[in-house]
Design a protein around this motif. Structure first.
Motif, PDB file in Angstrom:
ATOM      1  N   ALA A   1     -65.573 -17.044 -12.254  1.00 46.85           N
ATOM      2  CA  ALA A   1     -64.430 -17.137 -11.360  1.00 46.85           C
ATOM      3  C   ALA A   1     -64.106 -15.759 -10.796  1.00 46.85           C
ATOM      4  CB  ALA A   1     -63.225 -17.684 -12.117  1.00 46.85           C
ATOM      5  N   VAL A   2     -63.699 -15.719  -9.548  1.00 48.53           N
ATOM      6  CA  VAL A   2     -63.327 -14.464  -8.911  1.00 48.53           C
ATOM      7  C   VAL A   2     -62.080 -13.890  -9.586  1.00 48.53           C
ATOM      8  CG1 VAL A   2     -62.596 -13.448  -6.718  1.00 48.53           C
ATOM      9  CG2 VAL A   2     -64.308 -15.232  -6.740  1.00 48.53           C
ATOM     10  N   GLU A   3     -61.218 -14.789 -10.069  1.00 48.39           N
ATOM     11  CA  GLU A   3     -59.951 -14.378 -10.673  1.00 48.39           C
ATOM     12  C   GLU A   3     -60.113 -13.925 -12.117  1.00 48.39           C
ATOM     13  OE1 GLU A   3     -60.447 -17.698  -9.794  1.00 48.39           O
ATOM     14  OE2 GLU A   3     -59.816 -17.507  -7.729  1.00 48.39           O
ATOM     15  N   ARG A   4     -61.306 -13.892 -12.643  1.00 44.26           N
ATOM     16  CA  ARG A   4     -61.538 -13.565 -14.049  1.00 44.26           C
ATOM     17  C   ARG A   4     -60.992 -12.172 -14.370  1.00 44.26           C
ATOM     18  NH1 ARG A   4     -65.739 -15.355 -17.949  1.00 44.26           N
ATOM     19  NH2 ARG A   4     -66.153 -13.608 -19.328  1.00 44.26           N
ATOM     20  N   ASP A   5     -60.215 -12.085 -15.467  1.00 43.13           N
ATOM     21  CA  ASP A   5     -59.593 -10.832 -15.888  1.00 43.13           C
ATOM     22  C   ASP A   5     -60.264 -10.370 -17.176  1.00 43.13           C
ATOM     23  OD1 ASP A   5     -57.926  -8.699 -16.379  1.00 43.13           O
ATOM     24  OD2 ASP A   5     -56.228  -9.923 -17.025  1.00 43.13           O
ATOM     25  N   GLU A   6     -61.223  -9.457 -17.068  1.00 38.38           N
ATOM     26  CA  GLU A   6     -61.997  -9.002 -18.233  1.00 38.38           C
ATOM     27  C   GLU A   6     -61.107  -8.320 -19.266  1.00 38.38           C
ATOM     28  OE1 GLU A   6     -65.130  -9.698 -18.912  1.00 38.38           O
ATOM     29  OE2 GLU A   6     -65.500 -10.671 -17.001  1.00 38.38           O
TER      30      GLU A   6
END
Length: 183
Positions: A160-165
Motif C-alpha cells: 500500500a502507498v499509505e504503508r507506515d514503516e
C-alpha cells in the motif's frame, strides 16, 4: 495395446501405441543420424570403395541413408556431410538495434512518458517501435527480452502507498509483546 488419437496435418488419426512408439523411435533415430558422426565415419568407407550394405552394417544405419550420404559426398565431398547451422528467418532487429533498445529500456518507463516505472510487453513494444521503427508482436517482444537481452519476468511487490514503516516497527516492538504475553 493402447490407442492414441492424433491431430496431424488437419486430420484426426487413430494409432496404436505400438506403432506410435515405433514411429517415434525411427524418426528420432533418423534425426540423430543425419549429419552426425555416423555419416562422417562412412566417408572413410566411401574413399576405400566399400559397398552401401557393408557400410550400413558397420555404421548401424539403413542402406538408404548410406545411399543418400554417398550421393551428397560425391557431389560436395566430406564437407557436405557435416552439420550445418540452423537456417530460418533472420531477426528483425540487428545487434546494433538491440543495443539501442537495451539502453532505452534501462532508462526506465517514466523516461519514455509512462506514469509508473513498470514495463509491460505493450510498453516495451512501443519503445522498440519508437527507437528502431520496427513493430514487433508481443510474442516477439517476449522472445527479445528473454532471449537476446537475457531479462526475466519480475513482478513488483504489492504494498500500500499509505504503508507506515515506522508505525509498523513501533507496533511490533511495543504492542505485539503486550498482546503476545496474554492477560
Amino acid at each position: 495395446m493402447g490407442v492414441v488419437v492424433l491431430w496431424v496435418g488437419g486430420y484426426w488419426g487413430v494409432l496404436s501405441t505400438f506403432f506410435l512408439c515405433v514411429w517415434f523411435f525411427c524418426s528420432s533415430f533418423v534425426a540423430a543420424e543425419v549429419g552426425g558422426s555416423a555419416s562422417c565415419s562412412a566417408v572413410e568407407s566411401f574413399e576405400e570403395g566399400g559397398s552401401n550394405v557393408e557400410i550400413a552394417r558397420a555404421v548401424g544405419v539403413c542402406a538408404e541413408s548410406v545411399r543418400r550420404w554417398r550421393r551428397v559426398w560425391e557431389e560436395g565431398g566430406a564437407a557436405a556431410l557435416r552439420r550445418r547451422s540452423a537456417t530460418g528467418r533472420p531477426p528483425k532487429l540487428d545487434d546494433g538495434q538491440v543495443t539501442e533498445v537495451r539502453a532505452a529500456l534501462e532508462r526506465g518507463a517514466q523516461a519514455h512518458g509512462f506514469e509508473a516505472d513498470l514495463w509491460t510487453l505493450e510498453r516495451v513494444g512501443l519503445v522498440i517501435e519508437r527507437v528502431t521503427g520496427v513493430a514487433l508482436s508481443q510474442a516477439s517482444v517476449w522472445r527479445l527480452l528473454t532471449g537476446r537481452l537475457g531479462w526475466s519476468l519480475q513482478r513488483p511487490e504489492r504494498r500500500a502507498v499509505e504503508r507506515d514503516e515506522s508505525g509498523i516497527a513501533r507496533w511490533i516492538t511495543h504492542e505485539w509483546p503486550r498482546i503476545n504475553k496474554g492477560p
